[in-house]
Design a protein around this motif. Structure first.
Motif, PDB file in Angstrom:
ATOM      1  N   SER A   1       0.860  -1.190   0.000  1.00  0.00           N
ATOM      2  CA  SER A   1       0.000   0.000   0.000  1.00  0.00           C
ATOM      3  C   SER A   1       0.895   1.238   0.000  1.00  0.00           C
ATOM      4  O   SER A   1       1.883   1.292   0.729  1.00  0.00           O
ATOM      5  CB  SER A   1      -0.872   0.004   1.263  1.00  0.00           C
ATOM      6  OG  SER A   1      -1.453   1.282   1.433  1.00  0.00           O
TER       7      SER A   1
ATOM      8  N   GLY B   1       0.105   4.071   1.084  1.00  0.00           N
ATOM      9  CA  GLY B   1      -0.101   4.781   2.338  1.00  0.00           C
ATOM     10  C   GLY B   1      -0.854   6.083   2.195  1.00  0.00           C
ATOM     11  O   GLY B   1      -1.080   6.793   3.168  1.00  0.00           O
TER      12      GLY B   1
ATOM     13  N   CYS C   1      -4.163   6.816   1.023  1.00  0.00           N
ATOM     14  CA  CYS C   1      -5.543   6.953   1.481  1.00  0.00           C
ATOM     15  C   CYS C   1      -5.820   6.047   2.678  1.00  0.00           C
ATOM     16  O   CYS C   1      -5.258   4.963   2.806  1.00  0.00           O
ATOM     17  CB  CYS C   1      -6.530   6.716   0.344  1.00  0.00           C
ATOM     18  SG  CYS C   1      -6.627   5.037  -0.270  1.00  0.00           S
ATOM     19  N   VAL C   2      -6.697   6.517   3.531  1.00  0.00           N
ATOM     20  CA  VAL C   2      -6.974   5.825   4.788  1.00  0.00           C
ATOM     21  C   VAL C   2      -7.528   4.417   4.577  1.00  0.00           C
ATOM     22  O   VAL C   2      -7.089   3.480   5.241  1.00  0.00           O
ATOM     23  CB  VAL C   2      -7.929   6.680   5.657  1.00  0.00           C
ATOM     24  CG1 VAL C   2      -8.305   5.933   6.928  1.00  0.00           C
ATOM     25  CG2 VAL C   2      -7.284   8.012   5.988  1.00  0.00           C
ATOM     26  N   PRO C   3      -8.497   4.225   3.669  1.00  0.00           N
ATOM     27  CA  PRO C   3      -9.080   2.876   3.574  1.00  0.00           C
ATOM     28  C   PRO C   3      -8.029   1.809   3.315  1.00  0.00           C
ATOM     29  O   PRO C   3      -8.062   0.731   3.905  1.00  0.00           O
ATOM     30  CB  PRO C   3     -10.049   2.995   2.385  1.00  0.00           C
ATOM     31  CG  PRO C   3     -10.377   4.437   2.293  1.00  0.00           C
ATOM     32  CD  PRO C   3      -9.146   5.161   2.740  1.00  0.00           C
TER      33      PRO C   3
ATOM     34  N   ARG D   1      -4.512   2.274   3.566  1.00  0.00           N
ATOM     35  CA  ARG D   1      -3.372   2.328   4.491  1.00  0.00           C
ATOM     36  C   ARG D   1      -3.681   1.593   5.786  1.00  0.00           C
ATOM     37  O   ARG D   1      -2.880   0.799   6.274  1.00  0.00           O
ATOM     38  CB  ARG D   1      -3.010   3.790   4.791  1.00  0.00           C
ATOM     39  CG  ARG D   1      -1.859   3.943   5.768  1.00  0.00           C
ATOM     40  CD  ARG D   1      -1.462   5.397   5.966  1.00  0.00           C
ATOM     41  NE  ARG D   1      -2.359   6.119   6.844  1.00  0.00           N
ATOM     42  CZ  ARG D   1      -2.992   7.238   6.525  1.00  0.00           C
ATOM     43  NH1 ARG D   1      -2.852   7.759   5.330  1.00  0.00           N
ATOM     44  NH2 ARG D   1      -3.784   7.847   7.387  1.00  0.00           N
ATOM     45  N   VAL D   2      -4.860   1.875   6.345  1.00  0.00           N
ATOM     46  CA  VAL D   2      -5.213   1.233   7.612  1.00  0.00           C
ATOM     47  C   VAL D   2      -5.977  -0.060   7.356  1.00  0.00           C
ATOM     48  O   VAL D   2      -5.813  -1.044   8.072  1.00  0.00           O
ATOM     49  CB  VAL D   2      -6.035   2.197   8.506  1.00  0.00           C
ATOM     50  CG1 VAL D   2      -6.260   1.576   9.878  1.00  0.00           C
ATOM     51  CG2 VAL D   2      -5.333   3.542   8.643  1.00  0.00           C
ATOM     52  N   GLY D   3      -6.779  -0.065   6.296  1.00  0.00           N
ATOM     53  CA  GLY D   3      -7.580  -1.259   6.005  1.00  0.00           C
ATOM     54  C   GLY D   3      -6.720  -2.494   5.789  1.00  0.00           C
ATOM     55  O   GLY D   3      -7.049  -3.592   6.261  1.00  0.00           O
TER      56      GLY D   3
END
Lengths: 534, 328, 621
Positions: free
Chosen positions: C544, C546, C548-550, C552-554
């Protein structure tokens, strides 16, 4: 009227920028944001500055002219534009006078001559001339690199000539913009804090204007212009001037040739200093009037470099004993027998609006709502002018034609000699300001204290290294200061600031040769000697 | 100038107002938002249109004075015909768009994005984000207890990572960086919205002292080689702090007061005035508590600053209150 | 621009390494020697022109990495001065790609693949051994690598030995000692013979091959040999036809992009050709990084002139004067062969100012990736060429309007472009007659895993999954099939019940699967599917970008959840975890910026739902 012809937004959309004698990157950082928007949109940037400053490092072309050779360069640019037939013939014919005279005057300023006088290669000058002339829009901006010379007004006129020559004034994204060094230099001029002007740039020697003010104020006004700062110091020397009322200035430290300034001030019969600090000047004063900080402890307006009148507001109470400037003046008036009533900034502003046509439309309510308005603003329906001199393009022409003003190159007063072989020039750095009275209040991680900046070649020749303290002397004084090696300089040039006068009194060194027309001192060009100590 | 009358008298008023050149405005387009049919400029983004009709769209990485980077994805909306949701902040409207801003799909994505942030980032000084979490009923705790803080996030390299156990949820927690007198950087609070990088870069300051380094979950805001700020290109304009939505970047003064428990936002006044330094005329918003300036910001809707300041405007106010300490 | 530099000055060696790609520094303002005669009073450095060389950042970083095994701070500083790149930005770029390091590393490093195709044939076991024998910190002479694109000869490794002369090569890692051998003799690892190509293309010699008939048969370094096998017939014909007619033929052929997105190539070219903004660019995406995919590598290694010809025709059709060929950093041989083909073609007048002697200018420049799966995403690839972090851009605007350097750009996969000479030679209609009506032409399949003959296969669109697996000799040892991964890590798992699915765009779509890049990876019953899913989850977390949140964290939450299930320690219940997984998958699919995040849960979700890889009690299947 004196003021920047353009709005900041225009530099974001212009095609060519001549940044002349200005390190706006550090001295006008937020203006430089606008300028860089223009650069990012494709504007060509030319930086004309003896130093390759942080501003110049952004330039498509840096023209590192020798100090004080600005007119030689500007005239050569003008001559080249004419020689290449790139002048705006239609505009010149429509709105100017004196072109032929100008053309004759710049004829000797060939590219070769200019290269000799300025050091800048002829092809570089030529390229700038052609780009500026051919660009659809172009702006010239300058700061103290133009005005802190003995021939400051001539320097400015040489740039004005270029704008007239190419028709780059009076149109959107075209114009001439002095970047004001202090937050209300423009506003001070607007309000008549000039020896020859009443508020709204109305000349005191024009009866019609003077009488209007006399009638309104119920008093008589001297019909002749007063003295500028330089003339005031001259008058102190002859004892013609015996009393001085200083408001928010620190002339003891900010004037060139500090030893001389100190003698003059000490010789006064009466000096009143009104300031937010007990400055070095105030320490010499007979009377000190502690003032509130104009920008955060009192109400009023200031005018910026794009002629925008903006409100300043009281955010906090001044310290005990300090009073608002207006309050002090009202109180003085009362003691002198005139009751002006309750001091109120808006009331005074409204009086100005009655007397100054260019401010007439700026009510406090509008200034609040629009977050500032640009003069001229003739009535309450007028939005203020985005840029000045659009009249010059009107068919038929509105008002008088504008004259070319031929000027001649005149090098700095103080010549370099074997005894004083280095050119000292002065300026500001990003985190500090003027004599440091205000900026000394905060701790900047960028602050490096005062230094004598030298190029690597000179440092080597003198056998001095970074950080070594050396003696710097001019014909007027000597200071000790640490060396900083700076590759933006070239041999023969040195640079200092005025920020740390208590530690290193740079103004012991500077020369008070001044421009007869503006009264500005030649801070940018002294001759000095650098010596190792011990 | 040589023409005496010109010198003595202000030039006459132009017959017509000087104006900026008029740009061609594309004809408005018809779109449908949540069943409402309306016309909007095709230069407008979905977010701008939503705001203009009172639809409150959450945003974290968006700011009016910065180029939209559309990375936080909390503003996503459903667009008929689009396989995925689209970011309202950057997507421009086109004729015939049919947009849903509060559909179950939209709500799910927004809730999940907020849960992801809430479970990995300390949002304690991000009231706006916390408000969104409540609004979308996000439950960041359902990913398990937070993993212990990591020490070496800045040294993490792209490529293979150590596989997790899964019994805790990884976070960006790490030690606070205090390396100068003006700023504090607490990247435990960083949602990686890119705003600080944009403000330090071409959108405002053009100093490029900070960037996003690393990759994936290890991506972080960093100076070159992670050097302390005083060794970096930073010029302390504070514009990164001005745009930070979570308090990850904070003025040292605010940080110290918060730590001491003396930060009292409700008791603060905010007054707009003009900077006392150079002649540019930047609007300063002075945040004053107990007759002391505790913070300086600038409004985004002022043409001069567009919210951005320099070090002098941002921090050069101390001289005023230094007078307050010593009675004269 | 006013840049701030800090840290050590470059050593002469560091300067030399950087100068080898950037040429000598012309000015003190750009890191060179101060000459007041030429720059004391004027310089043109710092403005638009100086700042316009940012795209050389990756080549310059490669030069340092290839010389020293890492990018020393002095070299980094010098690169920044040379290119007017802010040091922080260069740091951001250098730390984005896993083939660069900003901390010291051994000169020679063996990259050992532990990705799915390799781990099931011993790759993971090798890595565990190496951790014991060679350590696994930053000083270890080896490191784990995501898929190296050599699945047909798994378990795979790649040695990169920095030095005055870079030595690099890919090879099959038979045992842990192979690492020491590779370190001792990095130059001798790769088998560069035609035989090696033949082993990777088991159909070698079969009549009727259209795309891979030259691989293993024709000397890849010989233009004559290429010409002798109908090479450059197509370009000659294209030039005679004219650009519009070429686009017409490609449109009629119904050629769909082979990189995974299956966009009609004719439409893409037409849009670029008609774009008023100039210049136009052609980009060939050879950042083949999808786990299980190796087709583009073999095409470039075995038939490089075909790609040069395909790109040249594409450049002609789209009015592009410049083509970029972006080859992933892990493909040294492919890059070397492509460079040789390009140089040879240029010398023969087949690239350059007047291609084929007519008024058509086109040239190709190779750019190397540096270890980042995401750069296979087209807009991330543009950013990478531009010298930036490989972060995908939001679309729209699409590349045909705003692509490389912000200009209209046609970007095609290698396989797509090598179809082009065929189309022009045979005609679009004839091409459209190959395969099915919805999926025309020949297709390359990357068959790996538990089959008898892993390798690259070419078939006209339309065979069933069973057909292709049979062609590869069936499952190794005749074991039953546990699962088949289609389309790589971003694809989906299917069970043995799907063996009769036709391998076409429409056939796979109907079955809820995807053809993706043509990966067919077969897993027999011996495999721990949960381990494979764990690796896929780890892969996406690693790769990833890094942004976008979906995603990066997803990708992190997905991996954690999977590990909880594998450990038999769900939060709440198994059902609750599956419900949570579906929500994680949905936000990634719905709200991620690019295809990576949008597909990062696909394979895992498909397996979780249909293949029961992790029984509810948590013990392994």
């Amino acid at each position: 009227m004196g003021g920047g012809t353009n709005s900041y937004q225009e530099i974001e959309e212009t095609d060519a920028i001549l940044l002349w004698g200005s390190n706006a990157r550090e001295t006008h950082p937020i203006f430089f944001h606008h300028l860089l928007k223009g650069v990012h949109s494709g504007a060509k940037l030319y930086a004309i500055d003896p130093r390759r400053t942080s501003s110049a490092q952004w330039a498509d072309s840096w023209l590192g002219l020798d100090i004080g050779s600005d007119i030689a360069l500007a005239n050569a640019v003008g001559r080249e534009i004419i020689a290449a037939g790139l002048q705006h013939k239609e505009f010149i014919g429509h709105a100017t006078t004196g072109f032929e005279e100008y053309k004759r005057a710049v004829e000797p300023y060939t590219l070769e001559y200019a290269e000799r006088e300025t050091g800048v290669p002829a092809n570089v000058i030529r390229e700038m001339a052609h780009t500026y002339a051919k660009a659809k829009t172009g702006m010239i901006c300058w700061t103290l690199g133009i005005t802190e010379h003995h021939n400051a007004v001539d320097n400015v006129l040489s740039l004005v000539n270029l704008a007239l020559l190419t028709g780059k004034v009076g149109r959107y994204a075209c114009g001439l913009n002095p970047l004001r060094g202090q937050n209300n230099v423009q506003g001070g001029g607007d309000m008549g804090a000039l020896p020859d002007r009443l508020p709204g740039f109305q000349h005191v020697e024009v009866d019609e204007y003077r009488q209007k003010f006399e009638k309104h104020w119920g008093t008589t006004i001297p019909p002749k212009r007063g003295k500028n700062l330089t003339q005031m110091f001259e008058a102190m020397a002859t004892k013609e001037l015996r009393g001085l009322y200083v408001i928010g200035e620190n002339p003891l430290q900010s004037e060139a040739d500090q030893h001389h300034a100190k003698r003059m001030l000490e010789g006064l019969d009466l000096m009143i200093v009104q300031d937010i600090f007990l400055t070095r000047t105030a320490e010499l004063a007979h009377v000190v009037l502690p003032a509130a900080a104009a920008w955060c402890e009192s109400e009023g307006t200031v005018t910026n470099s794009e002629r925008r009148v903006q409100r300043v507001r009281k955010a906090m109470e001044p310290p005990k004993g300090a009073r608002d400037d207006i309050g002090i003046l009202f109180e003085l008036a009362k003691r002198m027998g005139r009751d002006w009533g309750v001091p109120n900034a808006e009331t005074i502003w409204n009086e100005l609006r009655v007397l100054s046509p260019v401010h007439a439309g700026m009510s406090y309510a509008r200034l609040e709502a629009a977050k500032g308005l640009q003069w001229p603003c003739y009535d309450e329906a007028h939005p203020g002018e985005l840029f000045l001199h659009s009249r010059l393009w009107e068919q038929p022409l509105t008002g008088p034609r504008v004259a070319f003003n031929p000027v001649e190159h005149d090098p700095p007063v103080e010549k370099l000699t074997p005894e004083y072989p280095f050119r000292l020039t002065t300026g500001r750095r990003l985190s500090d300001y003027n004599t440091g009275v205000q900026t000394a209040g905060y701790d900047s991680p960028l602050r490096r204290r005062e230094s004598l900046d030298l190029c690597p070649e000179d440092a080597e020749r003198l056998g001095v290294c970074e950080g070594e303290v050396v003696s710097v002397s001019s014909r007027r004084g000597t200071v000790d200061v640490a060396v900083r090696v700076d590759d933006s300089l070239r041999p023969g040039m040195t640079f200092m600031t005025l920020h740390f006068q208590d530690e290193v009194a740079t103004n012991f060194l500077t020369i008070d040769a001044t421009d007869p027309k503006s009264g500005t001192a030649e801070f940018k060009a002294a001759a000095v000697r650098v010596e190792r100590r011990g | 100038m040589s023409d005496e009358s010109y010198w003595f008298k202000p030039p006459p008023r132009a017959r017509e107002l000087p104006m900026a050149p008029v740009r061609d405005e594309p004809p408005p387009v018809e779109i449908t938002i949540d069943g409402r049919v309306l016309f909007a400029s095709s230069n407008a983004t979905i977010l701008e249109v939503c705001r203009s009709i009172g639809i409150d769209t959450p945003t974290l990485c968006y700011l009016e004075n910065l180029t939209p980077v559309n990375v936080c994805r909390v503003c996503v909306v459903e667009l008929a015909g689009s396989r995925t949701l689209v970011p309202a902040c950057s997507r421009r409207v086109e004729a015939g768009m049919v947009i849903l801003t509060d559909s179950p799909r939209v709500r799910l994505s927004r809730r999940m994005v907020l849960e992801f942030l809430g479970s990995s980032v300390d949002l304690s000084t991000a009231p706006q984000a916390k408000g969104y979490l409540a609004r979308y009923e996000a439950a960041p705790t359902r990913y398990g207890p937070p993993a212990p803080p990591a020490n070496a996030r800045d040294a993490r390299e792209p490529g293979h990572h150590h596989a997790p156990e899964g019994n805790t949820s990884e976070t960006v927690a790490q030690p606070t960086k205090i390396d100068n007198d003006l700023y504090v950087r607490d990247y435990s609070k960083c949602i990686l919205c890119f705003k600080c990088v944009e403000a330090c870069g071409t959108d405002a300051q053009n100093t490029f002292a900070i960037t996003v380094a690393g990759r994936g979950f290890d991506a972080r805001i960093s100076t070159e080689l992670n050097v302390p700020l005083p060794d970096s290109a930073c010029v302390y304009c504070g514009n990164c702090i001005g745009v930070c939505p979570t308090g990850a970047l904070m003025f040292k003064s605010e940080y110290d007061m918060r730590k001491a428990g003396t930060w009292n936002e409700p008791a603060q006044t905010q007054t707009d005035t003009i900077c006392s330094y150079c002649g540019v005329g930047c609007t300063l918003t002075l945040h004053v508590q107990d007759n002391t300036i505790v913070k300086v910001t600038s409004p985004m809707d002022v043409s001069v600053t567009q919210g951005h300041l320099c070090i002098k405007g941002r921090f050069g106010f101390e001289h005023v209150q230094n007078r307050h300490d010593e009675p004269k | 621009m006013d840049l701030h530099f800090h840290g050590p000055d470059p050593t002469p060696e560091e300067r030399a390494a950087v100068d080898s790609v950037l040429g000598p520094a012309v000015s003190a303002w750009a890191g060179g020697v101060r000459d007041l005669n030429t720059e004391g009073h004027s310089t043109r450095l710092g403005g638009h022109e100086a700042r316009s060389r940012r795209d050389l950042l990756l080549p310059a970083l490669h030069a340092a990495q290839n010389r020293f095994g890492w990018v020393p701070p002095g070299a980094m500083k010098y690169i920044c001065r040379r290119l007017f790149v802010p040091p922080a930005e260069a740091h951001g770029v250098a730390t984005f790609y896993h083939l660069y390091s900003v901390t010291p590393r051994p000169l020679a490093v063996v990259h050992v693949c532990d990705d799915i195709a390799c781990r099931i044939v011993g790759g993971e076991a090798l890595c565990e051994q190496l951790e014991e024998s060679h350590g696994h910190d930053m000083n270890a002479p080896w490191r784990r690598s995501p898929c190296l694109g050599q699945c047909e000869r798994a378990p795979a490794a790649l040695v990169i030995a920095a030095g005055e002369v870079l030595r690099a090569g890919s090879f099959t890692l038979r045992n842990a000692e192979g690492v020491s051998a590779a370190l001792a003799n990095p130059a001798a690892q790769e088998d560069v013979s035609l035989d090696a190509l033949r082993r990777s293309t088991p159909q070698f010699g079969t009549p009727g091959l259209r795309l891979i008939q030259r691989i293993g048969r024709v000397d890849p370094q010989s233009l004559e040999a290429y010409r002798a096998t109908r090479g450059y017939e197509a370009l000659r014909k294209a030039v005679a036809l004219g650009a519009e007619a070429v686009i017409r033929e490609v449109t009629v052929s119904k050629l769909m992009g082979r990189g995974g997105a299956a966009f009609p190539t004719g439409r893409k070219w037409d849009a670029v050709a008609k774009a008023p903004v100039r210049p136009h660019y052609l980009v060939c995406n050879a950042d083949e990084s999808e786990p299980g995919t190796f087709k583009d590598r073999l095409v470039m290694e075995g038939d490089p002139f075909a790609l040069v010809e395909g790109m040249t025709i594409a450049g002609f059709a789209t009015a592009s004067e410049k083509g970029y060929l972006y080859i992933r950093g892990e493909y040294p041989l492919a890059a070397q062969r492509m460079q040789s083909a390009i140089d040879t073609a240029r010398a023969a007048g087949l690239l350059g100012k007047n291609v084929m002697g007519v008024n058509f200018a086109f040239d190709i420049e190779i750019r190397r990736g540096a270890g980042a799966y995401i750069c296979g995403e087209e807009t991330a690839l543009f950013n990478s060429i531009e010298g930036k972090r490989g972060e995908p851009r939001n679309k729209p605007p699409f590349p045909v309007h705003v692509g490389l350097f912000g200009k209209p750009t046609a970007i095609n996969n290698v396989e797509t472009l090598v179809n082009v000479p065929l189309i022009i030679r045979e005609g679009g209609e004839a091409f459209a007659g190959i395969g099915t009506s919805g999926s025309t032409g020949p297709k390359l399949f990357c068959v790996s895993g538990h089959v008898e003959r892993s390798g690259l296969y070419e078939l006209p669109f339309g065979p069933t999954l069973r057909d292709v697996i049979s062609l590869a000799g069936g499952v190794r040892g005749g074991k039953p099939i546990r699962a088949i991964l289609l389309g790589g890590a971003a694809g989906v798992f299917v069970g043995p019940d799907k063996l009769d699915m036709p391998l076409t765009f429409e056939g796979t779509r109907a079955a809820g699967a995807t053809l993706g890049s043509g990966v067919i990876m077969v897993f027999d019953e011996s495999v721990d599917l949960a381990d494979i899913l764990g690796r896929i989850a780890g892969f996406f977390r690693d790769e990833s970008c890094g942004q976008c949140v979906p995603c990066r964290v997803g990708t992190v939450r997905q991996e954690e959840l999977l590990q909880r299930l594998r450990a038999g320690a769900p939060i709440g219940s198994y059902e609750a975890e599956i419900a949570l997984f579906k929500e994680i998958a949905q936000v990634m699919r719905d709200a991620s910026i690019c295809g990576l995040g949008q597909t990062a849960a696909n394979a895992i979700e498909s397996a979780l739902i249909t293949l029961n890889p992790v029984p509810r009690n948590g013990s392994r299947s």
